[in-house]
Motif scaffolding. Structure first.
Motif, mmCIF file in Angstrom:
data_model
loop_
_atom_site.group_PDB
_atom_site.id
_atom_site.type_symbol
_atom_site.label_atom_id
_atom_site.label_comp_id
_atom_site.label_asym_id
_atom_site.label_seq_id
_atom_site.Cartn_x
_atom_site.Cartn_y
_atom_site.Cartn_z
ATOM 1 N N ALA A 1 39.236 -3.133 6.369
ATOM 2 C CA ALA A 1 38.179 -3.483 5.414
ATOM 3 C C ALA A 1 36.917 -3.923 6.152
ATOM 4 C CB ALA A 1 38.665 -4.584 4.471
ATOM 5 N N ASN A 2 37.061 -4.836 7.118
ATOM 6 C CA ASN A 2 35.902 -5.286 7.895
ATOM 7 C C ASN A 2 35.222 -4.119 8.592
ATOM 8 O OD1 ASN A 2 36.041 -7.994 7.314
ATOM 9 N ND2 ASN A 2 37.164 -8.557 9.155
ATOM 10 N N PHE A 3 36.029 -3.257 9.217
ATOM 11 C CA PHE A 3 35.494 -2.134 9.984
ATOM 12 C C PHE A 3 34.655 -1.220 9.096
ATOM 13 C CE2 PHE A 3 35.809 2.226 11.564
ATOM 14 C CZ PHE A 3 35.305 2.079 12.846
ATOM 15 N N LEU A 4 35.178 -0.885 7.907
ATOM 16 C CA LEU A 4 34.467 0.023 7.009
ATOM 17 C C LEU A 4 33.191 -0.621 6.464
ATOM 18 C CD1 LEU A 4 37.509 1.551 5.065
ATOM 19 C CD2 LEU A 4 36.104 2.701 6.794
ATOM 20 N N LEU A 5 33.270 -1.899 6.116
ATOM 21 C CA LEU A 5 32.079 -2.586 5.594
ATOM 22 C C LEU A 5 31.019 -2.725 6.682
ATOM 23 C CD1 LEU A 5 33.880 -5.294 3.413
ATOM 24 C CD2 LEU A 5 32.570 -3.338 2.577
ATOM 25 N N ASN A 6 31.441 -3.090 7.901
ATOM 26 C CA ASN A 6 30.499 -3.202 9.023
ATOM 27 C C ASN A 6 29.842 -1.868 9.352
ATOM 28 O OD1 ASN A 6 31.015 -5.938 9.414
ATOM 29 N ND2 ASN A 6 32.607 -5.586 10.942
ATOM 30 N N SER A 7 30.579 -0.786 9.149
ATOM 31 C CA SER A 7 30.075 0.547 9.527
ATOM 32 C C SER A 7 29.212 1.185 8.438
ATOM 33 C CB SER A 7 31.249 1.476 9.876
ATOM 34 O OG SER A 7 31.951 0.972 11.000
ATOM 35 N N GLY A 8 28.976 0.439 7.354
ATOM 36 C CA GLY A 8 28.000 0.907 6.368
ATOM 37 C C GLY A 8 28.556 1.588 5.132
ATOM 38 N N LEU A 9 29.812 1.272 4.775
ATOM 39 C CA LEU A 9 30.418 1.900 3.590
ATOM 40 C C LEU A 9 29.606 1.634 2.325
ATOM 41 C CD1 LEU A 9 32.675 3.337 2.022
ATOM 42 C CD2 LEU A 9 33.995 1.223 2.093
ATOM 43 N N MET A 10 29.169 0.389 2.159
ATOM 44 C CA MET A 10 28.463 0.061 0.917
ATOM 45 C C MET A 10 27.120 0.800 0.825
ATOM 46 S SD MET A 10 30.875 -1.598 -0.216
ATOM 47 C CE MET A 10 30.295 -2.032 -1.845
ATOM 48 N N LYS A 11 26.474 0.964 1.963
ATOM 49 C CA LYS A 11 25.205 1.713 1.988
ATOM 50 C C LYS A 11 25.440 3.157 1.557
ATOM 51 C CE LYS A 11 21.206 2.589 4.926
ATOM 52 N NZ LYS A 11 20.587 2.422 6.236
ATOM 53 N N LEU A 12 26.535 3.744 2.035
ATOM 54 C CA LEU A 12 26.868 5.115 1.643
ATOM 55 C C LEU A 12 27.163 5.208 0.148
ATOM 56 C CD1 LEU A 12 29.172 6.191 4.618
ATOM 57 C CD2 LEU A 12 26.899 7.103 4.099
ATOM 58 N N LEU A 13 27.917 4.231 -0.364
ATOM 59 C CA LEU A 13 28.303 4.261 -1.780
ATOM 60 C C LEU A 13 27.102 4.055 -2.699
ATOM 61 C CD1 LEU A 13 31.642 2.238 -1.713
ATOM 62 C CD2 LEU A 13 31.383 4.693 -2.039
ATOM 63 N N SER A 14 26.042 3.452 -2.175
ATOM 64 C CA SER A 14 24.851 3.204 -3.013
ATOM 65 C C SER A 14 24.183 4.509 -3.442
ATOM 66 C CB SER A 14 23.851 2.312 -2.270
ATOM 67 O OG SER A 14 23.276 3.030 -1.182
ATOM 68 N N THR A 15 24.585 5.618 -2.819
ATOM 69 C CA THR A 15 24.033 6.926 -3.229
ATOM 70 C C THR A 15 24.682 7.440 -4.510
ATOM 71 O OG1 THR A 15 25.647 8.114 -1.862
ATOM 72 C CG2 THR A 15 23.541 7.566 -0.828
ATOM 73 N N LEU A 16 25.789 6.817 -4.925
ATOM 74 C CA LEU A 16 26.449 7.240 -6.170
ATOM 75 C C LEU A 16 25.654 6.754 -7.380
ATOM 76 C CD1 LEU A 16 30.209 6.451 -5.393
ATOM 77 C CD2 LEU A 16 29.195 8.718 -5.639
ATOM 78 N N ASP A 17 25.695 7.515 -8.439
ATOM 79 C CA ASP A 17 24.992 7.143 -9.667
ATOM 80 C C ASP A 17 25.947 6.398 -10.595
ATOM 81 O OD1 ASP A 17 23.546 6.918 -11.957
ATOM 82 O OD2 ASP A 17 23.463 9.065 -12.420
ATOM 83 N N GLY B 1 31.166 -1.357 14.019
ATOM 84 C CA GLY B 1 32.359 -1.613 13.200
ATOM 85 C C GLY B 1 32.955 -3.000 13.374
ATOM 86 N N PHE B 2 32.515 -3.721 14.409
ATOM 87 C CA PHE B 2 33.085 -5.043 14.706
ATOM 88 C C PHE B 2 32.012 -6.136 14.694
ATOM 89 C CE2 PHE B 2 35.292 -1.564 16.706
ATOM 90 C CZ PHE B 2 36.577 -1.721 16.219
ATOM 91 N N SER B 3 30.855 -5.828 14.068
ATOM 92 C CA SER B 3 29.727 -6.764 14.103
ATOM 93 C C SER B 3 30.033 -8.079 13.396
ATOM 94 C CB SER B 3 28.476 -6.109 13.510
ATOM 95 O OG SER B 3 28.748 -5.614 12.209
ATOM 96 N N ARG B 4 30.913 -8.047 12.402
ATOM 97 C CA ARG B 4 31.362 -9.283 11.737
ATOM 98 C C ARG B 4 32.882 -9.255 11.655
ATOM 99 N NH1 ARG B 4 27.624 -10.162 6.438
ATOM 100 N NH2 ARG B 4 28.620 -12.192 6.519
ATOM 101 N N GLY B 5 33.488 -10.402 11.876
ATOM 102 C CA GLY B 5 34.947 -10.503 11.725
ATOM 103 C C GLY B 5 35.744 -9.883 12.856
ATOM 104 N N ASP B 6 35.143 -9.794 14.060
ATOM 105 C CA ASP B 6 35.902 -9.303 15.221
ATOM 106 C C ASP B 6 37.005 -10.316 15.531
ATOM 107 O OD1 ASP B 6 36.827 -8.376 17.682
ATOM 108 O OD2 ASP B 6 34.842 -7.798 18.384
ATOM 109 N N ARG B 7 38.224 -9.803 15.737
ATOM 110 C CA ARG B 7 39.387 -10.705 15.915
ATOM 111 C C ARG B 7 40.008 -10.572 17.309
ATOM 112 N NH1 ARG B 7 42.654 -9.386 10.283
ATOM 113 N NH2 ARG B 7 40.938 -9.803 8.820
ATOM 114 N N ARG B 8 39.234 -10.164 18.277
ATOM 115 C CA ARG B 8 39.815 -9.996 19.622
ATOM 116 C C ARG B 8 40.456 -11.296 20.114
ATOM 117 N NH1 ARG B 8 35.012 -6.974 22.774
ATOM 118 N NH2 ARG B 8 33.818 -7.934 21.080
ATOM 119 N N HIS B 9 39.887 -12.425 19.670
ATOM 120 C CA HIS B 9 40.438 -13.733 20.119
ATOM 121 C C HIS B 9 41.854 -13.968 19.587
ATOM 122 C CE1 HIS B 9 38.699 -14.416 16.132
ATOM 123 N NE2 HIS B 9 39.545 -15.430 16.016
ATOM 124 N N MET B 10 42.284 -13.188 18.593
ATOM 125 C CA MET B 10 43.622 -13.373 18.020
ATOM 126 C C MET B 10 44.683 -12.524 18.709
ATOM 127 S SD MET B 10 42.541 -13.478 13.983
ATOM 128 C CE MET B 10 44.215 -13.721 13.364
#
Length: 397
Positions: free
Chosen positions: A329-345, A387-396
């Motif tokens: 979920a984080n990866f898709l949102l960070n990579s611009g999923l919502m921006k792509l979906l904004s093209t839908l009517d 894709g990891f700009s927010r919520g990167d979990r490498r520390h886990m």
């Protein structure tokens, strides 16, 4: 040697057509002969043969059942045995394509290499989204049946796609492995009551039925497991040494670029959590999930969750860098999923609902959004990946 009784097929499993039952019976005879020759075989070998034996295994015999929910009427029950994210919605590939574009710019190449490309739908949608005739798309596929399906699906891009039969000697660009690690054969182990480690083997009972037995683990395996978890009597789980070796080897041939490993799994602390005492092994048959890998060989998928800590460690030991780790979920949102979906009517309510419903499955914590993770490993990339700009979990890890 302790034994685990063979389970009869679960009554909750779906009806299987006669052709599939006949194929499974042929695969079972092959496995019985293999066991009779050797007395017993490690579970890893059982899983390998049940999935990959030429002409018989689930992935090599034309039995692979990928459900494509995109082309079905809502009233239909889903086809196949399981559904992957690319089969669910084209927005998965379209979003991934944005991240691929960043990698291409950072690596100065337009090459993509996909492992285990399924029906070919992810490759198709990525190529359609990138819309660049200069992109070279390579696919390494073990299944002759799936390769044929991919060639048909990708016929419109035939000048851009090449199928490989072995690992490249050297590669620069973007590597994709979507639900590949979970289908690699695993060692199955159990801690005995006396604190020693047993490895599970498959043998035959007096009626020539398959059954699991415990045999003393090798010192090497026992040492590897002991470094990852305490000895918990009766605790059963898996270790995927083949996947670790595969990632370690990537350090030899990935000269520059990023590999995105997308799969379901956990960091090591969660993977070997005391409450996960039965492990993560799971079988998929006509969209029914169950835990018995010894039934329906050749016609059911057998998978295990991914220990992402082990994969990251293997990458580091192979000379690669760990560039990001987060939820799907984080990866898709960070990579611009919502921006792509904004093209839908939104006014086109029927289409909007049809497109958004599957996307919610990709993002939902209760569905694929949290269970699926994305691990990025690579070499020679200096900029942070979107894709990891927010919520990167490498520390886990």
């Amino acid at each position: 040697m302790s034994t685990m009784p063979h389970h009869t097929p679960n009554n909750n499993l779906p009806e299987i057509d006669p052709d599939s039952l006949e194929h499974s019976a042929r695969t079972a005879v092959y496995l019985q002969q293999l066991i009779k020759q050797q007395g017993s075989i490690p579970f890893r070998l059982w899983m390998h043969e049940a999935l990959y034996a030429p002409g018989l295994g689930y992935y090599t015999s034309g039995n692979t059942k990928l459900g494509n929910e995109r082309d079905q009427a809502v009233t239909q029950s889903p086809a196949g045995d399981f559904t992957t994210a690319p089969e669910l919605s084209p927005w998965f590939a379209r979003t991934l394509a944005r991240q691929i574009t960043q990698v291409h710019k950072a690596s100065g190449t337009l090459d993509i290499l996909e492992f285990g490309a399924g029906s070919g739908i992810l490759a198709h949608d990525i190529l359609a989204a990138l819309d660049n005739p200069d992109i070279n798309y390579f696919i390494l596929e073990l299944s002759p049946d799936l390769r044929a399906r991919q060639q048909e699906k990708l016929s419109g891009f035939k000048n851009q796609v090449q199928w490989l039969s072995r690992l490249p000697e050297r590669f620069e660009g973007c590597v994709i492995a979507n639900e590949v690690l979970d289908a690699m054969p695993v060692e199955l182990f159990q801690w005995e009551d006396n604190g020693t480690l047993a490895e599970k083997y498959v043998t035959l009972d007096n009626n020539s039925q398959f059954m699991l037995v415990n045999q003393p683990a090798t010192a090497k395996l026992a040492e590897k497991i002991a470094r990852r978890m305490p000895a918990l009597p009766g605790y059963t789980s898996e270790i995927n040494l083949q996947a670790e070796a595969w990632i370690h080897e990537m350090g030899r041939w990935l000269a520059k670029g990023v590999a995105f490993l997308i799969d379901y799994g956990f960091p090591q602390k969660e993977y070997y959590h005391p409450q996960r005492a039965q492990g993560t092994l799971m079988c998929h048959l006509r969209h029914h999930a169950h835990g018995n890998p010894l039934v329906y060989p050749g016609i059911q998928d057998i998978t295990a969750h991914v220990d992402f800590t082990a994969m990251a460690d293997a990458a580091l030991e192979g000379g690669l860098e760990v560039l990001g780790y987060t939820s799907q979920a984080n990866f898709l949102l960070n990579s611009g999923l919502m921006k792509l979906l904004s093209t839908l009517d939104p006014q086109d309510t029927a289409r909007y609902a049809r497109e958004i419903g599957p996307v919610q499955k990709l993002l939902s914590e209760a569905e694929m959004g949290e269970l699926f993770k994305v691990l990025a490993i690579g070499f020679g990339i200096d900029e942070p990946l979107m894709g990891f700009s927010r919520g990167d979990r490498r520390h886990m890890l």
